[in-house]
Motif scaffolding. Sequence first.
Motif, PDB file in Angstrom:
ATOM      1  N   ILE A  80     -53.615   5.841 -23.325  1.00 11.68           N
ATOM      2  CA  ILE A  80     -53.523   7.208 -22.815  1.00 11.68           C
ATOM      3  C   ILE A  80     -53.159   8.149 -23.954  1.00 11.68           C
ATOM      4  N   VAL A  81     -53.814   9.299 -23.987  1.00  6.55           N
ATOM      5  CA  VAL A  81     -53.386  10.407 -24.839  1.00  6.55           C
ATOM      6  C   VAL A  81     -52.656  11.359 -23.897  1.00  6.55           C
ATOM      7  N   TRP A  82     -51.344  11.476 -24.107  1.00  3.55           N
ATOM      8  CA  TRP A  82     -50.518  12.300 -23.230  1.00  3.55           C
ATOM      9  C   TRP A  82     -50.471  13.737 -23.732  1.00  3.55           C
ATOM     10  N   ASP A  83     -50.765  14.694 -22.861  1.00  3.15           N
ATOM     11  CA  ASP A  83     -50.517  16.113 -23.148  1.00  3.15           C
ATOM     12  C   ASP A  83     -49.046  16.405 -22.874  1.00  3.15           C
ATOM     13  N   ILE A  84     -48.570  15.913 -21.752  1.00  4.65           N
ATOM     14  CA  ILE A  84     -47.159  15.986 -21.364  1.00  4.65           C
ATOM     15  C   ILE A  84     -46.808  14.594 -20.867  1.00  4.65           C
ATOM     16  N   GLY A  85     -45.996  13.869 -21.632  1.00  5.90           N
ATOM     17  CA  GLY A  85     -45.736  12.483 -21.275  1.00  5.90           C
ATOM     18  C   GLY A  85     -44.436  11.962 -21.829  1.00  5.90           C
ATOM     19  N   PRO A  86     -44.368  10.651 -22.019  1.00  5.11           N
ATOM     20  CA  PRO A  86     -43.130  10.002 -22.442  1.00  5.11           C
ATOM     21  C   PRO A  86     -42.563  10.494 -23.768  1.00  5.11           C
ATOM     22  N   GLU A  87     -43.400  10.986 -24.649  1.00  4.70           N
ATOM     23  CA  GLU A  87     -42.929  11.451 -25.959  1.00  4.70           C
ATOM     24  C   GLU A  87     -42.566  12.936 -25.971  1.00  4.70           C
ATOM     25  N   THR A  88     -42.802  13.621 -24.856  1.00 10.43           N
ATOM     26  CA  THR A  88     -42.487  15.047 -24.768  1.00 10.43           C
ATOM     27  C   THR A  88     -40.971  15.243 -24.762  1.00 10.43           C
ATOM     28  N   ASP A  89     -40.507  16.261 -25.463  1.00  9.66           N
ATOM     29  CA  ASP A  89     -39.080  16.600 -25.478  1.00  9.66           C
ATOM     30  C   ASP A  89     -38.608  16.787 -24.038  1.00  9.66           C
ATOM     31  N   PRO A  90     -37.566  16.082 -23.623  1.00  7.63           N
ATOM     32  CA  PRO A  90     -37.095  16.195 -22.236  1.00  7.63           C
ATOM     33  C   PRO A  90     -36.846  17.635 -21.790  1.00  7.63           C
ATOM     34  N   ALA A  91     -36.409  18.501 -22.690  1.00  4.31           N
ATOM     35  CA  ALA A  91     -36.155  19.902 -22.334  1.00  4.31           C
ATOM     36  C   ALA A  91     -37.454  20.650 -22.027  1.00  4.31           C
ATOM     37  N   ALA A  92     -38.603  20.133 -22.503  1.00  2.00           N
ATOM     38  CA  ALA A  92     -39.886  20.801 -22.297  1.00  2.00           C
ATOM     39  C   ALA A  92     -40.681  20.224 -21.133  1.00  2.00           C
ATOM     40  N   LEU A  93     -40.146  19.211 -20.454  1.00  2.95           N
ATOM     41  CA  LEU A  93     -40.873  18.599 -19.341  1.00  2.95           C
ATOM     42  C   LEU A  93     -40.931  19.557 -18.149  1.00  2.95           C
ATOM     43  N   PRO A  94     -42.113  19.682 -17.530  1.00  4.03           N
ATOM     44  CA  PRO A  94     -42.246  20.604 -16.402  1.00  4.03           C
ATOM     45  C   PRO A  94     -41.646  20.021 -15.118  1.00  4.03           C
ATOM     46  N   LEU A  95     -40.633  20.704 -14.606  1.00  2.00           N
ATOM     47  CA  LEU A  95     -39.973  20.308 -13.368  1.00  2.00           C
ATOM     48  C   LEU A  95     -40.142  21.417 -12.354  1.00  2.00           C
ATOM     49  N   GLU A  96     -40.485  21.033 -11.141  1.00  2.00           N
ATOM     50  CA  GLU A  96     -40.565  21.993 -10.051  1.00  2.00           C
ATOM     51  C   GLU A  96     -39.833  21.377  -8.865  1.00  2.00           C
ATOM     52  N   GLY A  97     -38.669  21.908  -8.566  1.00  2.00           N
ATOM     53  CA  GLY A  97     -37.845  21.312  -7.524  1.00  2.00           C
ATOM     54  C   GLY A  97     -37.447  19.905  -7.940  1.00  2.00           C
ATOM     55  N   SER A  98     -37.760  18.936  -7.136  1.00  2.00           N
ATOM     56  CA  SER A  98     -37.405  17.542  -7.436  1.00  2.00           C
ATOM     57  C   SER A  98     -38.589  16.762  -8.010  1.00  2.00           C
ATOM     58  N   THR A  99     -39.631  17.474  -8.476  1.00  2.00           N
ATOM     59  CA  THR A  99     -40.856  16.819  -8.944  1.00  2.00           C
ATOM     60  C   THR A  99     -41.087  17.055 -10.435  1.00  2.00           C
ATOM     61  N   LEU A 100     -41.394  15.979 -11.133  1.00  2.00           N
ATOM     62  CA  LEU A 100     -41.807  16.002 -12.536  1.00  2.00           C
ATOM     63  C   LEU A 100     -43.314  15.796 -12.567  1.00  2.00           C
ATOM     64  N   THR A 101     -44.017  16.561 -13.405  1.00  2.00           N
ATOM     65  CA  THR A 101     -45.461  16.398 -13.526  1.00  2.00           C
ATOM     66  C   THR A 101     -45.815  16.076 -14.970  1.00  2.00           C
ATOM     67  N   LEU A 102     -46.519  14.953 -15.154  1.00  2.00           N
ATOM     68  CA  LEU A 102     -47.028  14.544 -16.461  1.00  2.00           C
ATOM     69  C   LEU A 102     -48.539  14.727 -16.470  1.00  2.00           C
ATOM     70  N   GLN A 103     -49.124  14.894 -17.673  1.00  2.00           N
ATOM     71  CA  GLN A 103     -50.566  15.065 -17.820  1.00  2.00           C
ATOM     72  C   GLN A 103     -51.071  14.211 -18.964  1.00  2.00           C
ATOM     73  N   GLY A 104     -52.197  13.561 -18.746  1.00  2.00           N
ATOM     74  CA  GLY A 104     -52.770  12.744 -19.797  1.00  2.00           C
ATOM     75  C   GLY A 104     -54.258  12.546 -19.630  1.00  2.00           C
ATOM     76  N   THR A 105     -54.840  11.861 -20.616  1.00  2.00           N
ATOM     77  CA  THR A 105     -56.266  11.525 -20.586  1.00  2.00           C
ATOM     78  C   THR A 105     -56.412  10.057 -20.949  1.00  2.00           C
ATOM     79  N   CYS A 106     -57.132   9.329 -20.120  1.00  2.00           N
ATOM     80  CA  CYS A 106     -57.387   7.907 -20.383  1.00  2.00           C
ATOM     81  C   CYS A 106     -58.361   7.783 -21.543  1.00  2.00           C
ATOM     82  N   GLU A 107     -58.149   6.797 -22.389  1.00  2.00           N
ATOM     83  CA  GLU A 107     -59.076   6.470 -23.464  1.00  2.00           C
ATOM     84  C   GLU A 107     -59.771   5.167 -23.126  1.00  2.00           C
ATOM     85  N   PRO A 108     -60.977   5.256 -22.537  1.00  2.94           N
ATOM     86  CA  PRO A 108     -61.691   4.028 -22.184  1.00  2.94           C
ATOM     87  C   PRO A 108     -62.005   3.215 -23.423  1.00  2.94           C
ATOM     88  N   TRP A 109     -62.229   1.936 -23.229  1.00  3.36           N
ATOM     89  CA  TRP A 109     -62.572   1.052 -24.358  1.00  3.36           C
ATOM     90  C   TRP A 109     -63.740   1.610 -25.031  1.00  3.36           C
TER      91      TRP A 109
END
Length: 109
Positions: A80-109
């Motif tokens: 996966i190439v993460w736009d917003i993911g595990p390596e994102t600075d925790p302070a920059a993670l998008p939170l809305e209420g009790s929900t966290l949203t991550l974004q990524g793109t799968c890299e097929p073989w």
Amino acid sequence: MNGLGRITVVALGLAVAGCGGRTEIAFQGEVYRARAAQADAREAFTVSVRPVEAGLEGAVLAGAHEGKRYCIENFGSSRIVWDIGPETDPAALPLEGSTLTLQGTCEPW
């Protein structure tokens, strides 16, 4: 109901429970509900994870797990190439209420 009938009912219930694209899994001792959904292109996806108040680090781990599951199921690869993911600075993670949203793109073989 005989033993075989009970086993069949339990197996069917487990199979149905696995449908729907939502995963409930424990990370760092807390259970998170994570759901991956296709974005614009099939390779692109978002993952919604809640409840983030159970722990941000665990929520991020649950989201990363769900993203990998999405990519494996759709492309046979966990890369996966993460736009917003595990390596994102925790302070920059998008939170809305009790929900966290991550974004990524799968890299097929």
